[in-house]
Design a protein around this motif. Structure first.
Motif, PDB file in Angstrom:
ATOM      1  N   ASN A   1      -7.736   4.011  -1.637  1.00  9.35           N
ATOM      2  CA  ASN A   1      -8.260   2.578  -2.341  1.00  9.35           C
ATOM      3  C   ASN A   1      -6.730   1.888  -2.113  1.00  9.35           C
ATOM      4  N   ALA A   2      -6.045   2.421  -1.734  1.00  9.17           N
ATOM      5  CA  ALA A   2      -4.560   1.717  -2.019  1.00  9.17           C
ATOM      6  C   ALA A   2      -3.282   1.853  -0.445  1.00  9.17           C
ATOM      7  N   SER A   3      -5.051   2.473   0.785  1.00 10.86           N
ATOM      8  CA  SER A   3      -4.504   1.967   2.043  1.00 10.86           C
ATOM      9  C   SER A   3      -4.075   0.716   3.419  1.00 10.86           C
TER      10      SER A   3
ATOM     11  N   GLN B   1     -10.877  10.036  -2.666  1.00 11.54           N
ATOM     12  CA  GLN B   1     -10.541   8.622  -3.857  1.00 11.54           C
ATOM     13  C   GLN B   1      -8.869   7.840  -3.265  1.00 11.54           C
ATOM     14  N   GLN B   2      -8.707   8.362  -2.520  1.00  5.34           N
ATOM     15  CA  GLN B   2      -6.719   8.280  -2.467  1.00  5.34           C
ATOM     16  C   GLN B   2      -6.845   6.845  -1.397  1.00  5.34           C
TER      17      GLN B   2
ATOM     18  N   LYS C   1     -13.630   2.006   4.592  1.00  3.89           N
ATOM     19  CA  LYS C   1     -14.383   0.483   3.952  1.00  3.89           C
ATOM     20  C   LYS C   1     -15.276   1.034   2.691  1.00  3.89           C
ATOM     21  N   GLU C   2     -15.724   2.032   2.571  1.00  4.16           N
ATOM     22  CA  GLU C   2     -16.597   2.214   1.780  1.00  4.16           C
ATOM     23  C   GLU C   2     -15.632   3.310   0.648  1.00  4.16           C
ATOM     24  N   GLU C   3     -14.984   4.300   1.306  1.00  2.00           N
ATOM     25  CA  GLU C   3     -13.173   4.588   0.605  1.00  2.00           C
ATOM     26  C   GLU C   3     -12.470   3.713  -0.459  1.00  2.00           C
ATOM     27  N   GLY C   4     -12.655   1.935   0.273  1.00  2.19           N
ATOM     28  CA  GLY C   4     -11.164   1.336  -0.126  1.00  2.19           C
ATOM     29  C   GLY C   4     -10.202   0.804   0.690  1.00  2.19           C
ATOM     30  N   SER C   5      -9.769   1.394   1.745  1.00  2.62           N
ATOM     31  CA  SER C   5      -9.093   1.021   2.602  1.00  2.62           C
ATOM     32  C   SER C   5      -8.901  -0.356   3.105  1.00  2.62           C
ATOM     33  N   THR C   6      -8.135  -1.066   3.987  1.00  4.91           N
ATOM     34  CA  THR C   6      -8.354  -2.212   3.930  1.00  4.91           C
ATOM     35  C   THR C   6      -8.069  -2.211   5.345  1.00  4.91           C
TER      36      THR C   6
ATOM     37  N   CYS D   1       0.619  -0.882   0.172  1.00  8.64           N
ATOM     38  CA  CYS D   1      -0.090   0.440  -0.040  1.00  8.64           C
ATOM     39  C   CYS D   1       0.817   1.283   0.147  1.00  8.64           C
TER      40      CYS D   1
END
Length: 242
Positions: free
Chosen positions: A156-158, A153-154, A180-185, A111
């Motif tokens: 998704n790679a976090s 939007q930043q 989670k909705e923004e793509g964070s693991t 990430c």
């Protein structure tokens, strides 16, 4: 003994009594009502009305309740740090800590950033985690504000590392959902796996130590959290420099 409901019912003279008793409780349990009246410059009738607000029939009953309250406070025994650390180490050796630490480090190595999440004492750990990871070359931020706005939007790679002893902190749960909705693991570190935060995380690390409270304050040791955070950071450093 003095609940929020009772304190809110106090008038000006009641607060005079409350302040004096709070600072001189050990002395008050041996005083006569006239002695307390003289010390606080209020009437004995005011003291009796004060006692009734505390569900006491009179000053004698109030002193008994006050004495019992003081004895209860004096008998709160905290587990020693050595005992807690031994408890944690024994469970660590029997568990799958190393595999969880390795898996978390692998996730973070792929990430761009790490977000540490926590409030209260867990918030302090979040700050420590962000500082420690950054010191070892991984860009990290911490969120300790339960109302922190998350619209970007930043992410998704976090990877988000959420810290909570109980695993039931409502504000942390809300922030996790948004992240989670923004793509964070989501990787959570909690005291046990049977909690809401563990269940909504992509990976959970539970350390299982006996929780301790004084009144409403959770004073459970944070030693396991420090160990886990530092272990992940060191493993991550090895991966990125291998």
């Amino acid at each position: 003994m003095f609940t929020d409901r009772i304190i809110k019912s106090f008038n000006e003279l009641d607060y005079v009594l409350f302040n004096y008793i709070s600072q001189n409780a050990e002395k008050v349990i041996y005083m006569r009502i006239r002695e307390l009246a003289a010390e606080t410059h209020v009437s004995t009738a005011t003291i009796l009305r004060f006692c009734k607000k505390l569900d006491c029939e009179g000053f004698s009953e109030f002193k008994v309740k006050l004495k019992l309250y003081l004895e209860k406070e004096a008998h709160i025994h905290l587990k020693s740090t050595r005992h807690t650390l031994t408890e944690f180490v024994e469970r660590t050796l029997k568990g799958a800590f190393e595999s969880y630490i390795q898996e978390t480090a692998d996730l973070i190595s792929k990430c761009n950033q790490v977000i540490f999440l926590g409030i209260g004492s867990s918030g302090i750990m979040a700050q420590y985690g962000a500082r420690h990871f950054s010191s070892l070359g991984t860009f990290s931020l911490h969120i300790t504000d339960p109302f922190f706005p998350i619209y970007t939007q930043q992410l998704n790679a976090s990877v988000t590392i959420a810290l909570s002893v109980s695993g039931e902190t409502p504000q942390i749960i809300d922030l996790i959902k948004k992240l989670k909705e923004e793509g964070s693991t989501i990787v959570s570190i909690t005291n046990h796996k049977n909690c809401s935060i563990a269940k909504i995380s992509d990976l959970n690390i539970a350390y299982y130590v006996t929780e301790e409270y004084i009144n409403d304050s959770n004073i459970t040791t944070q030693i396991p959290v420090v160990y886990i955070l530092e272990s992940i950071a060191r493993e991550l450093h090895k991966i990125r420099h291998s």
